[in-house]
Design an enzyme around this catalytic site. Sequence first.
Site, mmCIF file in Angstrom:
data_model
loop_
_atom_site.group_PDB
_atom_site.id
_atom_site.type_symbol
_atom_site.label_atom_id
_atom_site.label_comp_id
_atom_site.label_asym_id
_atom_site.label_seq_id
_atom_site.Cartn_x
_atom_site.Cartn_y
_atom_site.Cartn_z
ATOM 1 N N LYS A 14 0.831 -1.216 0.000
ATOM 2 C CA LYS A 14 0.000 0.000 0.000
ATOM 3 C C LYS A 14 0.866 1.266 0.000
ATOM 4 O O LYS A 14 0.623 2.180 -0.778
ATOM 5 C CB LYS A 14 -0.926 0.031 1.233
ATOM 6 C CG LYS A 14 -1.934 -1.110 1.282
ATOM 7 C CD LYS A 14 -2.938 -0.933 2.402
ATOM 8 C CE LYS A 14 -2.351 -1.032 3.806
ATOM 9 N NZ LYS A 14 -1.845 -2.370 4.168
ATOM 10 N N ARG A 89 -9.915 0.690 8.141
ATOM 11 C CA ARG A 89 -9.538 -0.684 8.456
ATOM 12 C C ARG A 89 -10.685 -1.440 9.111
ATOM 13 O O ARG A 89 -10.519 -2.630 9.429
ATOM 14 C CB ARG A 89 -8.346 -0.688 9.411
ATOM 15 C CG ARG A 89 -6.985 -0.789 8.713
ATOM 16 C CD ARG A 89 -5.936 -0.641 9.803
ATOM 17 N NE ARG A 89 -4.705 -1.326 9.551
ATOM 18 C CZ ARG A 89 -3.585 -0.746 9.113
ATOM 19 N NH1 ARG A 89 -3.577 0.514 8.787
ATOM 20 N NH2 ARG A 89 -2.475 -1.450 9.001
ATOM 21 N N ARG A 128 11.440 -6.212 5.429
ATOM 22 C CA ARG A 128 11.291 -4.801 5.808
ATOM 23 C C ARG A 128 11.811 -4.575 7.232
ATOM 24 O O ARG A 128 12.362 -3.515 7.539
ATOM 25 C CB ARG A 128 9.813 -4.400 5.706
ATOM 26 C CG ARG A 128 9.572 -2.922 5.875
ATOM 27 C CD ARG A 128 8.177 -2.544 5.441
ATOM 28 N NE ARG A 128 7.184 -2.900 6.431
ATOM 29 C CZ ARG A 128 5.857 -2.734 6.278
ATOM 30 N NH1 ARG A 128 5.385 -2.272 5.141
ATOM 31 N NH2 ARG A 128 5.030 -3.049 7.230
ATOM 32 N N ARG A 134 11.326 -1.333 11.332
ATOM 33 C CA ARG A 134 10.037 -0.996 11.940
ATOM 34 C C ARG A 134 9.775 -1.913 13.117
ATOM 35 O O ARG A 134 9.830 -3.127 12.995
ATOM 36 C CB ARG A 134 8.922 -1.153 10.896
ATOM 37 C CG ARG A 134 8.360 0.167 10.468
ATOM 38 C CD ARG A 134 7.259 -0.010 9.474
ATOM 39 N NE ARG A 134 6.049 -0.569 10.059
ATOM 40 C CZ ARG A 134 4.862 -0.515 9.470
ATOM 41 N NH1 ARG A 134 4.749 0.069 8.287
ATOM 42 N NH2 ARG A 134 3.799 -1.044 10.027
ATOM 43 N N ARG A 145 -0.952 -8.946 13.397
ATOM 44 C CA ARG A 145 -1.495 -8.005 12.402
ATOM 45 C C ARG A 145 -2.264 -8.743 11.312
ATOM 46 O O ARG A 145 -3.286 -8.258 10.827
ATOM 47 C CB ARG A 145 -0.364 -7.160 11.809
ATOM 48 C CG ARG A 145 0.061 -6.053 12.782
ATOM 49 C CD ARG A 145 1.457 -5.545 12.519
ATOM 50 N NE ARG A 145 1.623 -4.934 11.233
ATOM 51 C CZ ARG A 145 2.779 -4.872 10.581
ATOM 52 N NH1 ARG A 145 3.866 -5.411 11.105
ATOM 53 N NH2 ARG A 145 2.854 -4.284 9.418
HETATM 54 P P1 AMP Z 1 0.457 0.511 8.906
HETATM 55 O O1 AMP Z 1 1.687 1.348 8.759
HETATM 56 O O2 AMP Z 1 -0.681 0.998 8.021
HETATM 57 O O3 AMP Z 1 0.726 -0.951 8.723
HETATM 58 O O4 AMP Z 1 -0.082 0.708 10.402
HETATM 59 C C1 AMP Z 1 0.710 0.322 11.521
HETATM 60 C C2 AMP Z 1 -0.164 0.197 12.752
HETATM 61 O O5 AMP Z 1 -0.797 1.449 13.031
HETATM 62 C C3 AMP Z 1 -1.306 -0.794 12.649
HETATM 63 O O6 AMP Z 1 -0.887 -2.127 12.932
HETATM 64 C C4 AMP Z 1 -2.272 -0.255 13.707
HETATM 65 O O7 AMP Z 1 -1.841 -0.571 15.015
HETATM 66 C C5 AMP Z 1 -2.123 1.254 13.535
HETATM 67 N N1 AMP Z 1 -3.080 1.792 12.534
HETATM 68 C C6 AMP Z 1 -2.784 2.350 11.323
HETATM 69 N N2 AMP Z 1 -3.902 2.714 10.667
HETATM 70 C C7 AMP Z 1 -4.947 2.365 11.485
HETATM 71 C C8 AMP Z 1 -6.366 2.455 11.357
HETATM 72 N N3 AMP Z 1 -6.949 2.945 10.252
HETATM 73 N N4 AMP Z 1 -7.112 2.000 12.400
HETATM 74 C C9 AMP Z 1 -6.550 1.507 13.518
HETATM 75 N N5 AMP Z 1 -5.228 1.365 13.681
HETATM 76 C C10 AMP Z 1 -4.413 1.795 12.681
#
Ligand code: AMP
Length: 193
Positions: A14, A89, A128, A134, A145
């Site tokens: 993404k 999400r 990654r 990260r 996740r």
């Molecule tokens: P990402 O970088 O999009 O993989 O997001 C990393 C983490 O941020 C996720 O595993 C969630 O803990 C939190 N997070 C990001 N976007 C959301 C969302 N839309 N709703 C809830 N938690 C989020």
Amino acid sequence: MKNIIIFGAPGSGKGTYSDEIVKRYGMSHISTGDVLRGEIKEGSELGKIAQGYIDKGQLIPDELMISILAKVYDEQPAGKGVIFDGFPRTIAQAEALKQMLAERGHDMGVMIELVVDEDILLARLLNRAIEQGRADDNEATIKARFEVYHKQTAPLAEWFGQQGIRHTFLWSENPSKEAMLEAIYDFLDKENA
Ligand code: AMP
């Protein structure tokens, strides 16, 4: 440019595809993961709350996430179109996004779904972890996740289908970053023609 919601499992690309789409079409990019990681880095109250959830691979509560998103959306330059990366999400977030945009006279535009085999996703996330460091790219958090994705996020794909804006791109049909991008550009060029 229409708004875009980019959707897919952790590691589906993404963020990577969003960066390329932004370069090509000059739109704004809202990555909720990046917003939260920025808050953690700053040591803000929000960052402290978010950290606990992110470390466990869990989702930040909907209400909090929705208010963050609305604030960030209103900070974007008007009229360029936004690519939403990592949001919504949950179905509650999707309903809230639709309403928030409607209140501003905007709509969700198109949803781009990236479908990649789970073994490829896992390999990418582990890689990654080494390359970007990260904190949530470790095996235990990755597993959590994926579980959260399957339970809370994947059912949303159907919701977008019901809205008539779901467009699916299969890695099995476009097995390289370049091929995926070409397919996405073809689609977006036609959508915005
Ligand atoms: P990402 O970088 O999009 O993989 O997001 C990393 C983490 O941020 C996720 O595993 C969630 O803990 C939190 N997070 C990001 N976007 C959301 C969302 N839309 N709703 C809830 N938690 C989020």
